[in-house]
Design a protein around this motif. Sequence first.
Motif, PDB file in Angstrom:
ATOM      1  N   SER A   1       4.362   5.629  -5.418  1.00 28.72           N
ATOM      2  CA  SER A   1       4.485   5.695  -6.872  1.00 28.72           C
ATOM      3  C   SER A   1       3.380   6.548  -7.482  1.00 28.72           C
ATOM      4  O   SER A   1       3.615   7.250  -8.468  1.00 28.72           O
ATOM      5  N   ALA A   2       2.183   6.542  -6.881  1.00 27.15           N
ATOM      6  CA  ALA A   2       1.114   7.409  -7.377  1.00 27.15           C
ATOM      7  C   ALA A   2       1.463   8.877  -7.146  1.00 27.15           C
ATOM      8  O   ALA A   2       1.215   9.726  -8.009  1.00 27.15           O
ATOM      9  N   MET A   3       2.067   9.173  -6.003  1.00 26.26           N
ATOM     10  CA  MET A   3       2.462  10.558  -5.729  1.00 26.26           C
ATOM     11  C   MET A   3       3.571  11.004  -6.670  1.00 26.26           C
ATOM     12  O   MET A   3       3.559  12.133  -7.170  1.00 26.26           O
ATOM     13  N   ASN A   4       4.542  10.117  -6.952  1.00 25.87           N
ATOM     14  CA  ASN A   4       5.610  10.453  -7.891  1.00 25.87           C
ATOM     15  C   ASN A   4       5.060  10.662  -9.293  1.00 25.87           C
ATOM     16  O   ASN A   4       5.481  11.573 -10.007  1.00 25.87           O
ATOM     17  N   ALA A   5       4.115   9.813  -9.701  1.00 26.66           N
ATOM     18  CA  ALA A   5       3.503   9.976 -11.021  1.00 26.66           C
ATOM     19  C   ALA A   5       2.724  11.288 -11.087  1.00 26.66           C
ATOM     20  O   ALA A   5       2.760  11.988 -12.104  1.00 26.66           O
ATOM     21  N   GLY A   6       2.053  11.644 -10.002  1.00 31.31           N
ATOM     22  CA  GLY A   6       1.325  12.913  -9.950  1.00 31.31           C
ATOM     23  C   GLY A   6       2.252  14.105 -10.052  1.00 31.31           C
ATOM     24  O   GLY A   6       1.951  15.092 -10.724  1.00 31.31           O
ATOM     25  N   LYS A   7       3.408  14.021  -9.395  1.00 32.19           N
ATOM     26  CA  LYS A   7       4.381  15.112  -9.473  1.00 32.19           C
ATOM     27  C   LYS A   7       4.914  15.263 -10.893  1.00 32.19           C
ATOM     28  O   LYS A   7       5.085  16.363 -11.393  1.00 32.19           O
TER      29      LYS A   7
ATOM     30  N   LEU B   1       0.827  -1.204   0.000  1.00 30.63           N
ATOM     31  CA  LEU B   1       0.000   0.000   0.000  1.00 30.63           C
ATOM     32  C   LEU B   1       0.861   1.254   0.000  1.00 30.63           C
ATOM     33  O   LEU B   1       0.640   2.182  -0.788  1.00 30.63           O
ATOM     34  N   VAL B   2       1.880   1.307   0.850  1.00 35.38           N
ATOM     35  CA  VAL B   2       2.771   2.471   0.899  1.00 35.38           C
ATOM     36  C   VAL B   2       3.514   2.623  -0.418  1.00 35.38           C
ATOM     37  O   VAL B   2       3.670   3.726  -0.937  1.00 35.38           O
ATOM     38  N   LYS B   3       3.958   1.502  -0.982  1.00 32.61           N
ATOM     39  CA  LYS B   3       4.672   1.550  -2.260  1.00 32.61           C
ATOM     40  C   LYS B   3       3.755   2.094  -3.366  1.00 32.61           C
ATOM     41  O   LYS B   3       4.175   2.911  -4.184  1.00 32.61           O
ATOM     42  N   ALA B   4       2.495   1.666  -3.379  1.00 32.53           N
ATOM     43  CA  ALA B   4       1.548   2.149  -4.386  1.00 32.53           C
ATOM     44  C   ALA B   4       1.265   3.638  -4.208  1.00 32.53           C
ATOM     45  O   ALA B   4       1.209   4.388  -5.190  1.00 32.53           O
ATOM     46  N   VAL B   5       1.104   4.079  -2.970  1.00 31.15           N
ATOM     47  CA  VAL B   5       0.838   5.500  -2.717  1.00 31.15           C
ATOM     48  C   VAL B   5       2.045   6.335  -3.130  1.00 31.15           C
ATOM     49  O   VAL B   5       1.892   7.386  -3.762  1.00 31.15           O
TER      50      VAL B   5
END
Length: 146
Positions: A97-103, A91-95
Amino acid sequence: MKGIFTEFKEFIMRGNVMELAVGIIIGGAFTAIVASLVSDIINPLITLVFGGGSVEGLSIPVPGTEQGINFGNFISAIINFLIVAAVVFLLVKAVNSAMNAGKKLAGKEDAEEAPAPTCPFCLEEVKEGATRCPHCAGVFDAPASA
């Protein structure tokens, strides 16, 4: 007395307190699901492979006492922990990577990729475009740039 109630209300209504409460409730429900998975599915599979009774009942008798060392319960607790830890890790890894993709979509790169300019005299970080170091008061020939 009214001030304390007002402060308490402000404390409770903070976003992070509410998020923490929701997280604890969801965590409790998730723990029940994992406990059921371990006791109802994984432990019977272990007993099927290794033979014998249930994993929870595995124990080593201690001479002179009616009690034994219940390592079966310990094994179940370890399995529960490993499953919960794996899910939290994923879950932390997915969050992240989602935050990095958003940035990246927003055009914001990590601050670590572009190093901040440094003062040539004291080697402390300075703001880009500065003409003087705020740390040592050194004067730059040209505005600071990375």
